[in-house]
Design an enzyme around this catalytic site. Structure first.
Site, PDB file in Angstrom:
ATOM      1  N   HIS A 147       3.827  -7.156 -10.654  1.00 50.68           N
ATOM      2  CA  HIS A 147       4.222  -6.804  -9.070  1.00 50.68           C
ATOM      3  C   HIS A 147       3.888  -7.842  -8.447  1.00 50.68           C
ATOM      4  O   HIS A 147       4.473  -7.996  -6.851  1.00 50.68           O
ATOM      5  CB  HIS A 147       3.890  -5.764  -9.378  1.00 50.68           C
ATOM      6  N   GLY A 157       0.620  -0.882  -0.237  1.00 45.79           N
ATOM      7  CA  GLY A 157      -0.154  -0.425   0.227  1.00 45.79           C
ATOM      8  C   GLY A 157       0.715   0.835   0.105  1.00 45.79           C
ATOM      9  O   GLY A 157       1.373   1.397  -0.858  1.00 45.79           O
ATOM     10  N   SER A 182       6.449  -4.476  -1.490  1.00 46.85           N
ATOM     11  CA  SER A 182       6.300  -3.004  -2.734  1.00 46.85           C
ATOM     12  C   SER A 182       6.714  -1.936  -1.442  1.00 46.85           C
ATOM     13  O   SER A 182       7.734  -1.563  -0.803  1.00 46.85           O
ATOM     14  CB  SER A 182       4.535  -3.207  -2.618  1.00 46.85           C
ATOM     15  N   TRP A 183       4.969  -1.543  -0.994  1.00 49.05           N
ATOM     16  CA  TRP A 183       5.016  -0.243   0.055  1.00 49.05           C
ATOM     17  C   TRP A 183       6.351  -1.257   1.497  1.00 49.05           C
ATOM     18  O   TRP A 183       6.698  -0.354   2.310  1.00 49.05           O
ATOM     19  CB  TRP A 183       3.934   0.028   0.628  1.00 49.05           C
ATOM     20  N   ASP A 195       7.530  -6.407 -13.825  1.00 47.72           N
ATOM     21  CA  ASP A 195       7.101  -5.156 -12.634  1.00 47.72           C
ATOM     22  C   ASP A 195       7.106  -3.599 -13.498  1.00 47.72           C
ATOM     23  O   ASP A 195       7.351  -3.337 -13.404  1.00 47.72           O
ATOM     24  CB  ASP A 195       7.958  -4.897 -10.923  1.00 47.72           C
TER      25      ASP A 195
END
Length: 320
Positions: free
Chosen positions: A300, A45, A117-118, A272
């Site tokens: 991703h 996120g 990711s985040w 990605d």
């Protein structure tokens, strides 16, 4: 979603809420082996929350698996879908402090940190702040909030690959505001009127949900754009991106000396588009001691078969 590479589904043996200050409570759970090797899962996120399938990256016979929902999302409260929710106390460094508070409250001396990711951003920030608390790092889809990373995905770069989907992302923003899209979205996402913020949140979230996998995942997109989820997701994400994560440009890659001694695996999808391989490559170049795994047939998402298999292999490799 193809999760055949992962361990079978399991249920938590414990859940709770941790008061972290500023009116926030974060929801946490534990599954697997209560006496096992501790690992904490940091979701993406920011603002996506955790899901049951994310327990499955870890061998439940040997891992004590901790998942938690970061401030303002998932089952944590207050939920940022509420227009009155206050984001002033929702920053990278608040979350770093929350992770450390959760570790201490669960009586865990040190733990493996797993984030994509985040979640990779937060894992790097946490490990560089508290290296003594981290036994290993498993990172996926590397994202460090540098300006060119944000411009690539949210200001127009990725439109070269998905021009059709980009039209839907642009739709809520008037033509004269499209030179600074993150700022233009911020104005709409912070508007208390649902007629303004909900369509903006859905458009923001649909863009990301539609591009995170090599092939579109209709079920994932439908779940992601549910208005309550999309509102919290888009508001929190945009809030972080507008402020550059409250970090200096390039801080996390420049800071690898603090964690160079920690065993680590970096998993990156070749295709990605959300967090393109340029960032993982920069981290790999700065930190060659970390194992670097490129998945050639993936984008991703951690749910893609090749990435899921590589992540399970990484956690299996760190089993006691």
């Amino acid at each position: 979603m193809d999760l055949d590479a992962l361990y079978p589904p399991i249920e938590p043996y414990g859940t709770g809420e941790l008061i972290v200050g500023d009116g926030n409570r974060i929801h946490w759970e534990q599954s697997g082996n209560p006496d096992g090797k501790p690992v904490v899962f940091l979701h993406g996120g920011p603002g996506s929350g955790t899901s049951a399938w994310q327990r499955r990256f870890f061998d439940p016979e040997v891992y004590r698996i901790v998942l938690f929902d970061q401030r303002g999302c998932g089952r944590s409260t207050p939920h940022v879908s509420d227009p009155a929710a206050d984001l002033r106390f929702n920053t990278t460094w608040h979350l770093v402090a929350d992770i450390e508070l959760l570790r201490r409250n669960l009586g865990i001396p040190a733990w493996q940190v797993f984030g994509g990711s985040w979640g990779s951003t937060l894992a790097l920030a946490y490990a560089q702040t508290h290296p003594e608390s981290v036994t290993e790092l498993v990172l996926r889809g590397i994202f460090t909030l540098r300006r060119h990373e944000l411009e690539w995905f949210y200001e127009g770069g990725a439109s070269a690959i998905f021009p059709d989907l980009w039209e839907d992302y642009l739709a809520p923003i008037p033509v004269l505001e499209r030179n600074r899209l993150i700022e233009a979205y911020h104005r709409r996402l912070s508007d208390p009127d649902p007629a303004v913020h909900v369509p903006a949140a859905v458009a923001w979230t649909r863009w990301e949900a539609s591009t995170v996998t090599l092939r579109p995942d209709a079920a994932h997109i439908a779940t992601a754009i549910e208005p309550e989820h999309a509102t919290a997701f888009a508001r929190i994400e945009n809030h972080y991106f507008l402020h550059g994560g409250w970090m200096q440009e390039g801080q996390l890659i420049a800071g690898v000396d603090a964690i160079r001694h920690i065993p680590a695996v970096i998993v990156q999808g070749r295709h990605d588009v959300c967090t393109p391989m340029m960032t993982a490559w920069d981290l790999h170049t700065a930190w060659p001691e970390a194992e670097f795994v490129i998945v050639d047939d993936a984008g991703h998402s951690a749910s893609e078969p090749g990435i899921a298999a590589a992540l399970r292999a990484a956690t299996d490799g760190f089993r006691p």
